[in-house]
Design a protein around this motif. Sequence first.
Motif, PDB file in Angstrom:
ATOM      1  N   LEU A   1       0.823  -1.204   0.000  1.00  0.00           N
ATOM      2  CA  LEU A   1       0.000   0.000   0.000  1.00  0.00           C
ATOM      3  C   LEU A   1       0.859   1.257   0.000  1.00  0.00           C
ATOM      4  O   LEU A   1       1.969   1.259   0.540  1.00  0.00           O
ATOM      5  CB  LEU A   1      -0.920   0.005   1.226  1.00  0.00           C
ATOM      6  CG  LEU A   1      -1.875  -1.185   1.357  1.00  0.00           C
ATOM      7  CD1 LEU A   1      -2.706  -1.059   2.630  1.00  0.00           C
ATOM      8  CD2 LEU A   1      -2.809  -1.278   0.148  1.00  0.00           C
ATOM      9  N   THR A   2       0.328   2.325  -0.588  1.00  0.00           N
ATOM     10  CA  THR A   2       0.998   3.627  -0.502  1.00  0.00           C
ATOM     11  C   THR A   2       0.803   4.162   0.919  1.00  0.00           C
ATOM     12  O   THR A   2      -0.090   3.687   1.650  1.00  0.00           O
ATOM     13  CB  THR A   2       0.378   4.626  -1.496  1.00  0.00           C
ATOM     14  OG1 THR A   2      -0.983   4.865  -1.090  1.00  0.00           O
ATOM     15  CG2 THR A   2       0.403   4.091  -2.918  1.00  0.00           C
ATOM     16  N   PRO A   3       1.593   5.153   1.312  1.00  0.00           N
ATOM     17  CA  PRO A   3       1.403   5.711   2.670  1.00  0.00           C
ATOM     18  C   PRO A   3      -0.037   6.186   2.906  1.00  0.00           C
ATOM     19  O   PRO A   3      -0.594   5.980   3.993  1.00  0.00           O
ATOM     20  CB  PRO A   3       2.394   6.876   2.704  1.00  0.00           C
ATOM     21  CG  PRO A   3       3.474   6.484   1.739  1.00  0.00           C
ATOM     22  CD  PRO A   3       2.780   5.742   0.645  1.00  0.00           C
ATOM     23  N   GLU A   4      -0.621   6.799   1.884  1.00  0.00           N
ATOM     24  CA  GLU A   4      -2.002   7.285   2.039  1.00  0.00           C
ATOM     25  C   GLU A   4      -2.977   6.119   2.231  1.00  0.00           C
ATOM     26  O   GLU A   4      -3.865   6.157   3.096  1.00  0.00           O
ATOM     27  CB  GLU A   4      -2.387   8.079   0.786  1.00  0.00           C
ATOM     28  CG  GLU A   4      -3.776   8.668   0.838  1.00  0.00           C
ATOM     29  CD  GLU A   4      -4.360   8.911  -0.566  1.00  0.00           C
ATOM     30  OE1 GLU A   4      -3.730   8.511  -1.562  1.00  0.00           O
ATOM     31  OE2 GLU A   4      -5.452   9.484  -0.625  1.00  0.00           O
ATOM     32  N   GLU A   5      -2.767   5.080   1.449  1.00  0.00           N
ATOM     33  CA  GLU A   5      -3.634   3.893   1.572  1.00  0.00           C
ATOM     34  C   GLU A   5      -3.414   3.217   2.921  1.00  0.00           C
ATOM     35  O   GLU A   5      -4.364   2.739   3.556  1.00  0.00           O
ATOM     36  CB  GLU A   5      -3.331   2.912   0.433  1.00  0.00           C
ATOM     37  CG  GLU A   5      -3.766   3.413  -0.939  1.00  0.00           C
ATOM     38  CD  GLU A   5      -3.097   2.682  -2.101  1.00  0.00           C
ATOM     39  OE1 GLU A   5      -3.423   3.013  -3.261  1.00  0.00           O
ATOM     40  OE2 GLU A   5      -2.245   1.799  -1.860  1.00  0.00           O
ATOM     41  N   GLN A   6      -2.154   3.194   3.358  1.00  0.00           N
ATOM     42  CA  GLN A   6      -1.842   2.558   4.644  1.00  0.00           C
ATOM     43  C   GLN A   6      -2.531   3.302   5.787  1.00  0.00           C
ATOM     44  O   GLN A   6      -3.022   2.679   6.737  1.00  0.00           O
ATOM     45  CB  GLN A   6      -0.320   2.538   4.850  1.00  0.00           C
ATOM     46  CG  GLN A   6       0.139   1.658   6.009  1.00  0.00           C
ATOM     47  CD  GLN A   6      -0.146   0.180   5.783  1.00  0.00           C
ATOM     48  OE1 GLN A   6       0.170  -0.369   4.739  1.00  0.00           O
ATOM     49  NE2 GLN A   6      -0.778  -0.464   6.767  1.00  0.00           N
ATOM     50  N   ASP A   7      -2.564   4.627   5.673  1.00  0.00           N
ATOM     51  CA  ASP A   7      -3.244   5.413   6.720  1.00  0.00           C
ATOM     52  C   ASP A   7      -4.721   5.018   6.799  1.00  0.00           C
ATOM     53  O   ASP A   7      -5.278   4.881   7.891  1.00  0.00           O
ATOM     54  CB  ASP A   7      -3.140   6.914   6.403  1.00  0.00           C
ATOM     55  CG  ASP A   7      -1.770   7.487   6.774  1.00  0.00           C
ATOM     56  OD1 ASP A   7      -0.978   6.755   7.413  1.00  0.00           O
ATOM     57  OD2 ASP A   7      -1.503   8.656   6.399  1.00  0.00           O
ATOM     58  N   ILE A   8      -5.333   4.865   5.654  1.00  0.00           N
ATOM     59  CA  ILE A   8      -6.747   4.451   5.658  1.00  0.00           C
ATOM     60  C   ILE A   8      -6.861   3.054   6.251  1.00  0.00           C
ATOM     61  O   ILE A   8      -7.723   2.782   7.088  1.00  0.00           O
ATOM     62  CB  ILE A   8      -7.329   4.482   4.223  1.00  0.00           C
ATOM     63  CG1 ILE A   8      -7.299   5.903   3.663  1.00  0.00           C
ATOM     64  CG2 ILE A   8      -8.753   3.936   4.202  1.00  0.00           C
ATOM     65  CD1 ILE A   8      -7.680   6.003   2.192  1.00  0.00           C
TER      66      ILE A   8
END
Lengths: 463, 151
Positions: A40-47
Amino acid sequence: MSKNQLGGQIGTDPNFTQTTHTGHSKAGAKHTDAQPKMKLTPEEQDIYDGKKGDLLQKAMKTVVAYGELFGSEKLVDLGGAPHMAVSWGSDGVEPLLKIYKQLSDGGLKTYAPFTADPKPMDPVNLPVTDQEQAAVDKIYNRMDELADLNKKLGMRNQNDWSCACYLPEMGNTPKRGDYLSWSESSAINYVNSAIGARTNRNSMGIDMLSNIIGKAPLFGLLTDEGRQAVWLIEVKTTKLPHPEMIGSAIGMKVMEDVSYIVGMDRFKSDIDAGYLKDMGAATASNGAVGLYHMDGVTPEAIDKGRDLLNKGYQTYVIDDAELDNIYKSYPDLWDDPHGTPQRVFLGCPHMTVDQMTYWGKRIVDALEKAGKTKVAIPTFMFGSIYIKDAFEKQNPDVAKKLKGYGVAIPVNCPMMWCSTPVEMNERVATNSNKTRVYSKARFFFDDALTELIVTGKLPAGVA
Amino acid sequence: MTQTTFKGRPAIPGSAEGSAEVSHIGFNTCATYVDVLISGSDSGVCQDHDNKDLYGHDLAGKIVCIPQTIGSSSAATLFMIIMEKNIQPKAMLFANHIDSLAACGILMGVNWLDKTIVTVDMLGDDFLDAVKTGDTVKVSEDGTIEIQAAS
């Protein structure tokens, strides 16, 4: 369980085929095969980690887990706009409505305004008896709830119920290469094949969650390798094959595999959006086809040609005799197999303007030639409100005559209408293989249907 | 008593033990639970009369062993319904790769309804040759399946 006897079962693929239903065969897969985890990208990981709220986290976790089951290693951003297959509000979809409500209460919306499949009934243009309507109202007792939830979740507007959402008049037309997370098998097939957009065949639930987070797992028909053909279809017919017949033949043979069709460029000038729509819908209803390439016709085939064929492909030859056999294999499921048809349903998936024009003129000409001023059997041409408006604007005289002759243009789904328990035993004659597959309706060619519309009877030798 | 072991992919990992219900043809989710769909039944008894292996068998709480699921895409919703009603099998064991209808339905039930069906796939055709209805089947977190023959 025999075909079409589920007593009101609604949904797609009643053919009981053993496929993954993703449009990408996993035959021969072994548990020892590599099982990649999603990166996952960092943004996706945050979600994923819940930093954007519990609901988005649940949506992300579901989509990621789903993707990993099919070997996906990453998510891709969705383009275009979503299309959803769920269009009936009943107790049967209670858990889905419950999830929709959670999403809606959380203020979530799809990444772009979406369209949805046509509703099951159109009480204005395809009315039924009061008694039947009361029964139907009980079955589809949660239509208003679904419409309200759809609106809150991002449905474009309340006229946007059509399976042929990709037609220009409907305006939900993706661009080539757009990643999508659509449900509705015929629409998926069309945008993948005729436009070159990229969507897997998504099931109810995962479509909405993907469209809420605006991302889909990259696998299957979203990938270059997943769009390679493993079947060569050689068309050797003496004339342009009927789209429903050739689609039916391909679907039965390849199930969910991607095919590369040759021999159709001879007829290129006669192959339009309506043809590809109907052919594709037949491949997706008699099989589980999400994508085909047609040599010299569809965009990826025009660009890449036979490079789209994988090594070791299988070959299927379609000639006139093969299509004749396909037609003869269609069962007659009417309770009275030789009964007189009670309705004619034209258009499933929803018609294009050209198809409505073709049938409109055909019916008017046939009636006038026979000296008739009314159709002999209730006749319906199905299309979206936008298609209906465009047809009437472009053909005001034909449209006026059709109305006077008793032809109606409903905006609902003929297939769902035919599989609704209170209507399912009507003897419906249709030009749609899809409606035939999903109900007890019988398929007939244009000449037989035209005679039926004019005389009320099928031609001798056809009934 | 003989014991046979198979290994598959833990699609929805978990532990479960129970009595096997085995179908050698595709498991038609909609046909199996047609009464749940149409009349709101609370029964987990298989209604698919084309499925000679399972017709009339109560699948609630059982270990259902199948090639894969087949049929209508409303199957995904039906998985959610049977999970909400607590009439779902304890585990579903697939000889083939799981199909998207079952995957979607079970995952939605797990993530959104807080229910589960332990799911293992890619067990191979030999698995369905080995397991018999009535055998005791133990499913482990890592996808190991132990079959204890009934007799």
